[in-house]
Design a protein around this motif. Structure first.
Motif, PDB file in Angstrom:
ATOM      1  N   LEU A  48       4.960   8.382  -6.254  1.00 26.16           N
ATOM      2  CA  LEU A  48       5.685   7.120  -6.177  1.00 26.16           C
ATOM      3  C   LEU A  48       5.039   6.188  -5.156  1.00 26.16           C
ATOM      4  CD1 LEU A  48       8.140   5.679  -7.365  1.00 26.16           C
ATOM      5  CD2 LEU A  48       9.512   6.618  -5.493  1.00 26.16           C
ATOM      6  N   LYS A  49       4.619   6.737  -4.015  1.00 21.70           N
ATOM      7  CA  LYS A  49       3.934   5.920  -3.003  1.00 21.70           C
ATOM      8  C   LYS A  49       2.631   5.367  -3.561  1.00 21.70           C
ATOM      9  CE  LYS A  49       1.818   7.838   0.619  1.00 21.70           C
ATOM     10  NZ  LYS A  49       0.450   7.268   0.806  1.00 21.70           N
ATOM     11  N   ARG A  50       1.873   6.233  -4.242  1.00 17.55           N
ATOM     12  CA  ARG A  50       0.597   5.806  -4.810  1.00 17.55           C
ATOM     13  C   ARG A  50       0.815   4.745  -5.897  1.00 17.55           C
ATOM     14  NH1 ARG A  50      -1.482  10.378  -5.413  1.00 17.55           N
ATOM     15  NH2 ARG A  50      -3.115  10.295  -3.830  1.00 17.55           N
ATOM     16  N   LEU A  51       1.835   4.943  -6.740  1.00 16.76           N
ATOM     17  CA  LEU A  51       2.093   3.991  -7.816  1.00 16.76           C
ATOM     18  C   LEU A  51       2.500   2.629  -7.269  1.00 16.76           C
ATOM     19  CD1 LEU A  51       2.394   3.197 -10.744  1.00 16.76           C
ATOM     20  CD2 LEU A  51       4.633   4.329 -10.783  1.00 16.76           C
ATOM     21  N   ASN A  52       3.351   2.609  -6.250  1.00 11.39           N
ATOM     22  CA  ASN A  52       3.732   1.328  -5.655  1.00 11.39           C
ATOM     23  C   ASN A  52       2.519   0.611  -5.078  1.00 11.39           C
ATOM     24  OD1 ASN A  52       6.792   0.622  -5.466  1.00 11.39           O
ATOM     25  ND2 ASN A  52       6.718   2.832  -5.211  1.00 11.39           N
ATOM     26  N   SER A  53       1.655   1.372  -4.402  1.00 12.06           N
ATOM     27  CA  SER A  53       0.453   0.765  -3.840  1.00 12.06           C
ATOM     28  C   SER A  53      -0.460   0.221  -4.928  1.00 12.06           C
ATOM     29  CB  SER A  53      -0.298   1.790  -2.986  1.00 12.06           C
ATOM     30  OG  SER A  53      -1.504   1.238  -2.499  1.00 12.06           O
ATOM     31  N   LEU A  54      -0.687   1.013  -5.984  1.00  9.73           N
ATOM     32  CA  LEU A  54      -1.572   0.585  -7.057  1.00  9.73           C
ATOM     33  C   LEU A  54      -0.999  -0.609  -7.820  1.00  9.73           C
ATOM     34  CD1 LEU A  54      -2.664   4.073  -8.440  1.00  9.73           C
ATOM     35  CD2 LEU A  54      -4.100   2.425  -7.209  1.00  9.73           C
ATOM     36  N   SER A  55       0.303  -0.586  -8.069  1.00  5.73           N
ATOM     37  CA  SER A  55       0.927  -1.690  -8.791  1.00  5.73           C
ATOM     38  C   SER A  55       0.843  -2.982  -7.989  1.00  5.73           C
ATOM     39  CB  SER A  55       2.392  -1.350  -9.101  1.00  5.73           C
ATOM     40  OG  SER A  55       2.983  -2.351  -9.901  1.00  5.73           O
TER      41      SER A  55
END
Length: 413
Positions: free
Chosen positions: A138-145
């Motif tokens: 979830l942390k990675r997805l928020n950063s990538l998005s």
């Protein structure tokens, strides 16, 4: 680790959401500042009062769309909400591209644009927890998005600036319509893998009318927001932090034209510079351990945004404006995914749409109030003085929030 390698660390649905967000944001970022504000400022020679009225309308309609869509997301999910919104948004882009624009028509189109943007942005922000419940993913997805958004902050205005230079501001709406239509393809393919507990979603009692049921559900979102210390903190910081930035919405294009003495295409170039800083900030999120993503970091980045804006507006030199945009972009680029992750960590999935709406409303409505007074103050003391004062206020809010957050964290330990 490269951005491509980071994308390989997430699943198919997560990559589809990042792609969709990139396309949506290229369309939006190329259009909002250059087209609506740019056309009003340069084609119709609008003064601060007209620009303020235009942005006031945009903020109100974004807020309205944002308020309504939170309940819709919690009922039908972000995927279906986004697909319906993107179809309407693409159609609007085509109308904007071919319509013979007048100032009254520009206001009407801007209002519809704001309403649909409120739908689109809130649904996109609420999407990640529907794809994964793993904390690191979830942390990675928020950063990538948000990195995709920030890449669009570079690419969108830059492409928009080139199109404006070649064919005028209205031609940028063609790019907008194309990007929005293309974004619907990955959204269609992006399945929701996590489902909320519909039994706890706060639906109104049986027998209530639709409007009463809507207000009951929206009130549940308010209750959840203010019942959590972290969500309440995000609400307050978002409200105060965006209060001053409302002055930028009404006066920034005039600052380009009358203080920096730049042509309309520079509205794209300097926005792209800010995007470079945003990308650096959002990518830093990938390197931070989970425990560092907290209220103190959120507050610190708001302070950095304010300090960057002070540099941006404090002189008449283009070099200082470029440096200020870069610093402000870095703070904003890290602050936004931090805010998103803190919200998602502290909110049940069944309420996430409504809580996201409430938090966005805090920011949007705060930015609306200065639109009513900034032109009058600017008429008395000048555009630059108002913008520098607003930037200083943001920096001070960030510093005070940082002190409060550190005190709470010290008390917990």
């Amino acid at each position: 680790m490269s951005l491509a390698a980071e994308l390989r660390q997430v699943g198919r649905e997560e990559r589809l959401l990042v792609l969709a967000n990139l396309l949506m944001q290229i369309g939006f970022q190329s259009t909002y500042f250059i087209c609506f504000i740019g056309i009003a400022t340069y084609r119709f020679a609008a003064d601060a009062f007209v620009v303020s009225a235009l942005i006031f309308l945009l903020n109100v309609t974004i807020s309205l769309g944002n308020a309504v869509v939170g309940v819709v997301i919690d009922r039908i999910g972000p995927r279906r909400t986004l697909l319906i919104t993107l179809a309407a948004f693409a159609l609007l882009g085509i109308v904007c591209a071919i319509a013979p624009l007048t100032l009254p028509l520009l206001f009407i189109l801007c209002g519809i644009f704001g309403l649909l943007h409120g739908f689109m942005s809130t649904a996109t922000m609420a999407y990640p927890p529907f794809l994964t419940d793993d904390a690191e993913t979830l942390k990675r997805l928020n950063s990538l998005s948000d990195t995709a958004t920030n890449i669009a902050v570079i690419a969108g205005p830059a492409i928009g600036g080139l199109i404006t230079k070649a064919a005028g501001e209205q031609a940028v709406f063609v790019l907008f319509a194309a990007c929005i239509a293309l974004a619907a393809v990955p959204v269609w393919a992006c399945r929701e893998l996590m489902q909320p507990d519909r039994a706890s979603d706060g639906k109104g009692p049986r027998g209530e009318g639709r409007l009463a049921c809507f207000w009951h559900e929206f009130a549940e979102g308010l209750k959840v927001t203010f019942g959590s210390q972290t969500l309440r903190f995000i609400f307050i910081v978002g409200f105060l932090g965006n209060f001053a930035y409302g002055a930028f919405d009404s006066l920034e294009s005039l600052y380009y034209r009358d203080v920096l003495l730049l042509s309309s295409d520079w509205m794209g170039w300097l926005s792209a510079v800010m995007g470079v800083g945003c990308v650096a900030g959002s990518l830093l999120m990938l390197r931070l351990p989970a425990e560092r993503v907290n209220e103190s970091l959120l507050s610190l980045m708001l302070m950095v945004c304010g300090m960057g804006s002070m540099l941006y507006t404090g002189t008449r030199y283009l070099g200082c404006a470029v440096a200020g945009q870069m610093v402000c972009g870095f703070g904003y680029g890290l602050m936004i995914p931090v805010q998103h992750l803190l919200t998602q960590r502290n909110c049940d999935l069944a309420y996430l749409g409504r809580v996201t709406s409430v938090l966005r409303l805090a920011s949007l409505l705060a930015g609306t109030v200065p639109l009513l007074i900034a032109p009058f103050i600017a008429a008395a003391v000048g555009v630059q003085a108002v913008l520098f004062g607003a930037a200083t206020f943001v920096a001070l809010v960030g510093a005070c929030a940082l002190a409060g957050a550190r005190r709470r964290e010290a008390a917990l330990h």
